[in-house]
Each structure stands twice: as C-alpha cells, then as structure tokens.
Write a protein that holds these residues in place. Structure first.
Motif, PDB file in Angstrom:
ATOM      1  N   GLN A 220     -30.958 -18.852 -43.842  1.00 16.43           N
ATOM      2  CA  GLN A 220     -29.841 -19.721 -43.461  1.00 16.43           C
ATOM      3  C   GLN A 220     -30.359 -21.058 -42.947  1.00 16.43           C
ATOM      4  O   GLN A 220     -29.777 -22.109 -43.228  1.00 16.43           O
ATOM      5  CB  GLN A 220     -28.993 -19.040 -42.383  1.00 16.43           C
ATOM      6  CG  GLN A 220     -28.168 -17.862 -42.883  1.00 16.43           C
ATOM      7  CD  GLN A 220     -28.963 -16.570 -43.000  1.00 16.43           C
ATOM      8  OE1 GLN A 220     -30.176 -16.536 -42.780  1.00 16.43           O
ATOM      9  NE2 GLN A 220     -28.286 -15.499 -43.362  1.00 16.43           N
TER      10      GLN A 220
ATOM     11  N   ILE B 103     -21.208 -17.837 -46.088  1.00 14.25           N
ATOM     12  CA  ILE B 103     -19.915 -17.639 -45.438  1.00 14.25           C
ATOM     13  C   ILE B 103     -18.831 -17.636 -46.497  1.00 14.25           C
ATOM     14  O   ILE B 103     -18.706 -18.578 -47.262  1.00 14.25           O
ATOM     15  CB  ILE B 103     -19.642 -18.780 -44.448  1.00 14.25           C
ATOM     16  CG1 ILE B 103     -20.729 -18.810 -43.380  1.00 14.25           C
ATOM     17  CG2 ILE B 103     -18.275 -18.612 -43.813  1.00 14.25           C
ATOM     18  CD1 ILE B 103     -20.568 -19.946 -42.400  1.00 14.25           C
TER      19      ILE B 103
ATOM     20  N   GLU C   6     -23.706 -17.694 -39.504  1.00  8.90           N
ATOM     21  CA  GLU C   6     -22.721 -18.650 -40.022  1.00  8.90           C
ATOM     22  C   GLU C   6     -22.997 -20.055 -39.489  1.00  8.90           C
ATOM     23  O   GLU C   6     -22.962 -21.032 -40.237  1.00  8.90           O
ATOM     24  CB  GLU C   6     -21.299 -18.233 -39.613  1.00  8.90           C
ATOM     25  CG  GLU C   6     -20.824 -16.930 -40.219  1.00  8.90           C
ATOM     26  CD  GLU C   6     -21.132 -15.725 -39.335  1.00  8.90           C
ATOM     27  OE1 GLU C   6     -22.020 -15.837 -38.459  1.00  8.90           O
ATOM     28  OE2 GLU C   6     -20.509 -14.672 -39.524  1.00  8.90           O
TER      29      GLU C   6
ATOM     30  N   ALA D 105     -25.809 -13.901 -47.673  1.00  8.29           N
ATOM     31  CA  ALA D 105     -25.561 -14.742 -48.851  1.00  8.29           C
ATOM     32  C   ALA D 105     -24.682 -15.954 -48.579  1.00  8.29           C
ATOM     33  O   ALA D 105     -24.647 -16.880 -49.357  1.00  8.29           O
ATOM     34  CB  ALA D 105     -24.945 -13.923 -49.973  1.00  8.29           C
TER      35      ALA D 105
ATOM     36  N   ALA E   4     -17.906 -23.765 -47.422  1.00  5.95           N
ATOM     37  CA  ALA E   4     -16.864 -23.298 -46.516  1.00  5.95           C
ATOM     38  C   ALA E   4     -16.488 -24.346 -45.486  1.00  5.95           C
ATOM     39  O   ALA E   4     -15.457 -24.245 -44.846  1.00  5.95           O
ATOM     40  CB  ALA E   4     -17.334 -22.028 -45.817  1.00  5.95           C
TER      41      ALA E   4
ATOM     42  N   TRP F 133     -32.560 -15.718 -38.737  1.00  5.60           N
ATOM     43  CA  TRP F 133     -31.772 -16.296 -39.837  1.00  5.60           C
ATOM     44  C   TRP F 133     -32.581 -17.344 -40.607  1.00  5.60           C
ATOM     45  O   TRP F 133     -32.171 -18.479 -40.761  1.00  5.60           O
ATOM     46  CB  TRP F 133     -30.485 -16.922 -39.290  1.00  5.60           C
ATOM     47  CG  TRP F 133     -29.710 -16.014 -38.387  1.00  5.60           C
ATOM     48  CD1 TRP F 133     -29.441 -16.212 -37.067  1.00  5.60           C
ATOM     49  CD2 TRP F 133     -29.102 -14.763 -38.729  1.00  5.60           C
ATOM     50  NE1 TRP F 133     -28.713 -15.170 -36.565  1.00  5.60           N
ATOM     51  CE2 TRP F 133     -28.480 -14.255 -37.561  1.00  5.60           C
ATOM     52  CE3 TRP F 133     -29.023 -14.014 -39.899  1.00  5.60           C
ATOM     53  CZ2 TRP F 133     -27.804 -13.036 -37.539  1.00  5.60           C
ATOM     54  CZ3 TRP F 133     -28.346 -12.798 -39.870  1.00  5.60           C
ATOM     55  CH2 TRP F 133     -27.745 -12.339 -38.712  1.00  5.60           C
TER      56      TRP F 133
ATOM     57  N   ALA G  75     -17.716 -22.275 -36.520  1.00  2.88           N
ATOM     58  CA  ALA G  75     -18.951 -22.858 -37.070  1.00  2.88           C
ATOM     59  C   ALA G  75     -18.626 -24.084 -37.926  1.00  2.88           C
ATOM     60  O   ALA G  75     -19.347 -25.092 -37.903  1.00  2.88           O
ATOM     61  CB  ALA G  75     -19.708 -21.818 -37.886  1.00  2.88           C
ATOM     62  N   LYS G  76     -17.540 -23.990 -38.655  1.00  6.36           N
ATOM     63  CA  LYS G  76     -17.138 -25.140 -39.485  1.00  6.36           C
ATOM     64  C   LYS G  76     -16.788 -26.335 -38.609  1.00  6.36           C
ATOM     65  O   LYS G  76     -17.102 -27.477 -38.953  1.00  6.36           O
ATOM     66  CB  LYS G  76     -15.948 -24.759 -40.357  1.00  6.36           C
ATOM     67  CG  LYS G  76     -16.281 -23.760 -41.438  1.00  6.36           C
ATOM     68  CD  LYS G  76     -14.993 -23.263 -42.092  1.00  6.36           C
ATOM     69  CE  LYS G  76     -15.214 -21.920 -42.763  1.00  6.36           C
ATOM     70  NZ  LYS G  76     -13.945 -21.290 -43.129  1.00  6.36           N
TER      71      LYS G  76
ATOM     72  N   MET H  61     -26.314 -21.634 -40.848  1.00  8.17           N
ATOM     73  CA  MET H  61     -26.167 -22.056 -42.234  1.00  8.17           C
ATOM     74  C   MET H  61     -25.476 -23.403 -42.384  1.00  8.17           C
ATOM     75  O   MET H  61     -25.717 -24.135 -43.336  1.00  8.17           O
ATOM     76  CB  MET H  61     -25.363 -20.991 -42.973  1.00  8.17           C
ATOM     77  CG  MET H  61     -25.842 -20.764 -44.365  1.00  8.17           C
ATOM     78  SD  MET H  61     -24.958 -19.425 -45.172  1.00  8.17           S
ATOM     79  CE  MET H  61     -24.768 -18.195 -43.945  1.00  8.17           C
ATOM     80  N   LEU H  62     -24.600 -23.695 -41.457  1.00  3.96           N
ATOM     81  CA  LEU H  62     -23.824 -24.932 -41.574  1.00  3.96           C
ATOM     82  C   LEU H  62     -24.437 -26.103 -40.829  1.00  3.96           C
ATOM     83  O   LEU H  62     -23.932 -27.221 -40.904  1.00  3.96           O
ATOM     84  CB  LEU H  62     -22.398 -24.691 -41.067  1.00  3.96           C
ATOM     85  CG  LEU H  62     -21.560 -23.712 -41.890  1.00  3.96           C
ATOM     86  CD1 LEU H  62     -20.188 -23.520 -41.266  1.00  3.96           C
ATOM     87  CD2 LEU H  62     -21.419 -24.187 -43.325  1.00  3.96           C
TER      88      LEU H  62
ATOM     89  N   MET I  46     -22.546 -20.006 -51.363  1.00  2.00           N
ATOM     90  CA  MET I  46     -23.160 -20.640 -50.210  1.00  2.00           C
ATOM     91  C   MET I  46     -22.146 -20.987 -49.142  1.00  2.00           C
ATOM     92  O   MET I  46     -20.991 -21.245 -49.402  1.00  2.00           O
ATOM     93  CB  MET I  46     -23.856 -21.933 -50.644  1.00  2.00           C
ATOM     94  CG  MET I  46     -24.918 -21.715 -51.684  1.00  2.00           C
ATOM     95  SD  MET I  46     -26.364 -20.982 -50.939  1.00  2.00           S
ATOM     96  CE  MET I  46     -27.297 -20.609 -52.391  1.00  2.00           C
ATOM     97  N   ALA I  47     -22.661 -21.040 -47.981  1.00  2.00           N
ATOM     98  CA  ALA I  47     -21.793 -21.352 -46.862  1.00  2.00           C
ATOM     99  C   ALA I  47     -21.338 -22.797 -46.867  1.00  2.00           C
ATOM    100  O   ALA I  47     -20.284 -23.122 -46.344  1.00  2.00           O
ATOM    101  CB  ALA I  47     -22.543 -21.106 -45.571  1.00  2.00           C
TER     102      ALA I  47
END
Lengths: 399, 137
Positions: free
Chosen positions: A118, B84, A87, B82, A26, A115, A58-59, A90-91, A22-23
C-alpha cells in the motif's frame, strides 16, 4: 469528477485503467470539503475498527494537503506506523507533502511494516524520478502485490524505457502482475481513449495501438486467467482487469462475464481475440485453459516481507508450486506420506483465523484430522500442526 | 373477521416472498457506473431494491473478527491488500437475528433482500447497497 491530482495527463490515463483494482480510484467517492477539517479526527476515523467509516475517512484525509499529512505523521508517531490502516496508507500518495513522502519511502523499505504494498502504491500514484530505484527493485520482489505496485510506479514515471520495463513484466508468471503491466502498456499511448472507442462504435477497427503487439495478446489471454486456491479464485483480478482494458479498447464487451465458468467465457473471449487479431494483423495464441486441478491440500504463504509461496498437493500425490504457472516438485513416496501425515495432524480448529491478519498471512486448506479444514493465520500465529507442515513444505520447495 | 383477513394477508405475503425468484446478481452489474455522493443511481441497480438476490463474494466482517459474524460487507476482492473498494463495489450484509457464521476466507454465495440507496453514518456515506441475509453458503 475525480479529484486525484495526477503527475501527468498520461498518468491520468494510466491510473484510470488501474483503478478497478486500486484504492486510488476510490478517492473520487468523497465530496470535497467546504470548510476546514479536523484532520486529527479524520485520521482516527480512518484507522478505526469500522471499515466502512475507515474507507470514507481515508478519502477525506487524502484530500487534505499539508494539514492532513501532519495529522497522519502525528498519529504514526504516537501509535506506530503499522497502526495506520491499509486504506489510509494506500491513499496517502494523493497528498503532496515532502515529509509524508519521505515517511512512505521509509515504510516501504521497512520489511516489518504492515502495509508495504500500500505504501509503495501510494508512492507510485505520483511517482518521482528520484524514486525510480524503489520501483525497479520491487519489480523483482517475491510478492505479487509488491510487483503490482512497482509496475504502477514504473508506468507513472513515464520515462523512455517504461515500455521496455512494462513489456518485460507482461511475462510475469503471475497473471495478476502480467495483465496489469499489459493494461498500463496499452494505456501508454492513450489506447482505449474516447477516440478509439468512437472508432469502434462506428464499426471500424480501433487503431493499432503503440505496444499493442505486446499488450493485446496478454490481455486476451488474461480473459482466461484461471487458478484457484480451494475456492479462492486467484484469476479473477486478472480477468477483471483484462476485461476492463479490452472493453475500453474495443468499445464493446461481447457479453463477457468475469465470473462466468471458463466454458461460458470462451465465446466472448474468441470475439475479443478475433478483433485484436484484426487490429494487429497477426494471430494471437490463446492456449485452451487447463481444467482446474483438484488439490487435496494447500499451503499458501502470502508475504510482503518474504515473498509468496503457494504449494498444493493434488489427488495423485504430486506437489505443485506457484500460482497460474505451476511447477511440479519431485517428491518421493516417503515425503508424500510425511506431508499427508503432517496434514492429517491439523485438528479442526474451533476458529478459522488466527492472530491479527494484515498484509502477511498463511493459509492451510485440506483434509486435516477431521475432514475438510480451511484456516488462515497471521505470521507467528499459526496452529502448531500447520506450522510444522508449512516448515516442511518450505524446506521441500526451496531445497 | 379482520384478524382472519390479516392472517391471510400475512400468509400471502410470506408465501409470495418465499416463492420469489432469486435474482442472480454480480459485482460487474452493481459496480458498472461511477458513483458520486448524492447522485441518482442507475435504473438497472435501483430496480433491484427490494428484490431477493443471490450474489457471490468475499466476506469482511465489520468488527475485524472472523468468528461469530453477524454483520459483514461482501466484496468482490479476494485479497485484503488489493485496494479499497468503491462505494458500489461492496454490500453491507446483516445476518438474521440470532444467527452468525465463521469466515474462512473462501468465497460465499449470499441470498437475501437487497436495499439500494445511500446510508449515512455521521459525516460519511457508508453504503449504497445493503442486504438482509437469508442464506449464506
């Protein structure tokens, strides 16, 4: 030190187990910012063309709170929500912001949103009781990715019937879903924590975990998850997640390698099996995995809108539907010949991918007109011959 | 004399590189630790730096195209959706000068020289593993 703010301490344990695929995990890669950030720029970076920059930006956005949320919504308003990157979407669940959360719900409900899994996964990160209907509904969705995100949401809600729902999902026909449900079920009561690992290191058995009788057999069998679409190893994700969970629980890896051939995985699997049998004081059935079939053509529709469809014709001309648990579809000789003729009509393309591939895609692999052909396409961008084959296959599979 | 010595040295280096064994590596090894920006990387991955490795994975081009790819990142996920990858779950790969290939989404095995260590682009650390591709199957 990861800085994912969790819904609960249990949520932390659960997320820690899901993280390999999973993102959410990250987020921890990025260093906290020391000064106020320009989130409009970060969002542009997070939706740009360079995936390496996208991931890192994105982080940063995910750590930005209300200011970052506002920048995301401005971008979505100006460019369209589907122009956000996967990305970033998802976050977004890491940001506590009511407007952003409402937007995520809207995107999940929008079948055309690029998405969807996500967005559902983002909501699942800090699942709220008011969103339960979403997670419950998507447990039955035709897309394995949507079901995975829903499973995470159910786990993170941590409601009384969570184990029952997760237990049910351990029977999902797709190992990528059933194994994830099992990892979350095992984590429900903190199994795989530092305590149980310490036990294992002291040469004593880990304690029998709550729900272990449901979760552990699925995880042991998950070590042998095997299916592939013309070289694309469908089973790898399940094997990796099963292994990560069992390694944590058992405190050792028994030399298991996710990418080793099935025959080489067998001995380490049996050691995990034996240890889990001792913990549960009951036998765990692990069927000998079938050798991967040789297919002569394959068609995969991966769709977060319409659900997945995998159809493959084997060397004997039998048509198989699904992944992992294959169902044979009876076809007569005339239909078989028709499918082969349609497949042979696929010309070797000058390129191997068509259209802007995002969440939904179709793939064709097979002999085609000029030998071995493999291509993938965004919906509505399939070459005509592939479209014709796909249409006929879908008719046959859904009749 | 000096030119001849240089030529001989170059030849020896080339021969030693050509005969260098390919170290098989997988993502389980490369990703087997928690990465934090600025941290010293574990010895077992640091010692791979400069080695010729072989690794299997999936290709994602750096410009989003699947044709005429000259640079890409290799990851161990076979699904675009799936998740990052973490910093230690991908390798930035560069094809040899003048060579490119098409990605059909199937896994590939890449061989080449691995470089290990943080690389920064602007504000962001963008990779810790990079590979100069020699062959791709």
């Amino acid at each position: 030190m990861r800085d994912v703010t969790l819904h609960s301490a249990l949520g932390g344990a659960i997320l820690a187990l899901v993280m390999p695929a999973m993102a959410l995990r990250a987020q921890g890669d990025a260093k906290p910012d020391a000064k106020p950030d320009d989130y409009d720029k970060r969002v542009v970076d997070a939706c740009g063309s360079n995936p390496l920059i996208r991931m890192q930006a994105a982080k940063r956005v995910a750590k930005g709170g209300a200011a970052a949320a506002a920048a995301v919504l401005r971008y979505a308003e100006a460019k369209g929500a589907s122009e956000l990157s996967s990305e970033l979407v998802m976050l977004l669940g890491g940001i506590e912001d009511a407007k952003l959360r409402a937007a995520l719900e809207t995107w999940v409900a929008d079948a055309d949103f690029a998405w969807r899994p996500q967005a559902l996964l983002a909501l699942a990160q800090k699942a709220q009781p008011t969103e339960r209907h979403l997670f419950e509904a998507f447990l039955k969705h035709g897309s394995w990715q949507m079901r995975r995100a829903a499973v995470v949401g159910i786990a993170n809600l941590h409601q009384d019937d969570g184990p029952r729902l997760l237990g049910k999902m351990t029977s999902d026909g797709d190992a990528r879903v059933s194994v994830l449900a099992a990892t979350l079920l095992l984590a429900w009561s903190g199994a795989g924590s530092a305590d149980t690992k310490a036990d294992a290191k002291a040469d004593t058995l880990p304690k029998k975990p709550e729900h272990g009788e449901v979760a552990l057999p699925v995880l042991v069998r998950g070590l042998d998850a095997e299916d592939a679409f013309f070289g694309d190893d469908f089973g790898r994700l399940a094997r990796k997640e099963a292994f990560d969970a069992l390694r944590k629980f058992c405190g050792q890896d028994f030399g298991y390698r996710v990418d080793a051939p099935a025959a080489e995985r067998r001995a380490p699997l049996q050691r995990f099996q034996k240890l889990c049998e001792q913990v549960l004081d009951t036998a765990i059935e692990v069927p000998q995995s079938e050798a991967l079939r040789a297919f002569s053509l394959g068609y995969e529709r991966r769709s977060c809108r319409d659900g997945d469809l995998v159809l493959r014709l084997d060397a004997q001309g039998r048509l198989w539907k699904g992944a992992f648990q294959l169902e044979q579809i009876d076809i007569d000789e005339a239909t078989r010949d028709e499918l082969r003729r349609l497949a042979r009509g696929v010309e070797a393309p000058r390129k191997t991918s068509f259209g802007r591939i995002r969440c939904d895609l179709t793939r064709f692999a097979g002999l085609g007109a000029a030998g071995n052909i493999s291509l993938r396409a965004a919906p509505e961008s399939e070459p005509e011959a592939v479209q014709a084959l796909g249409k006929r296959l879908v008719e046959i599979a859904t009749r | 004399m000096q030119a001849r010595r240089l030529t001989l040295a170059t030849l020896l280096v080339a021969l030693s590189f050509a005969s260098q064994d390919v170290v098989p590596v997988d993502f389980q090894t490369l990703a087997g630790f928690e990465w934090q920006e600025g941290q010293a990387l574990p010895e077992n991955v640091r010692r791979l730096s400069g080695k010729k490795i072989g690794i299997q994975g999936f290709v994602r081009s750096l410009d989003g195209s699947d044709e005429q790819i000259t640079a890409f990142w290799l990851i161990d996920q076979n699904c675009d959706c799936a998740g990052i990858p973490r910093m230690n779950e991908y390798i930035v790969c560069v094809m040899p000068e003048g060579r490119s290939f098409s990605n059909d989404g199937r896994p590939v095995r890449v061989t080449g020289k691995l470089e290990v260590g943080e690389v920064r682009e602007g504000d962001y650390v963008t990779s810790i593993y990079r590979l100069s591709v020699e062959s791709i199957d």
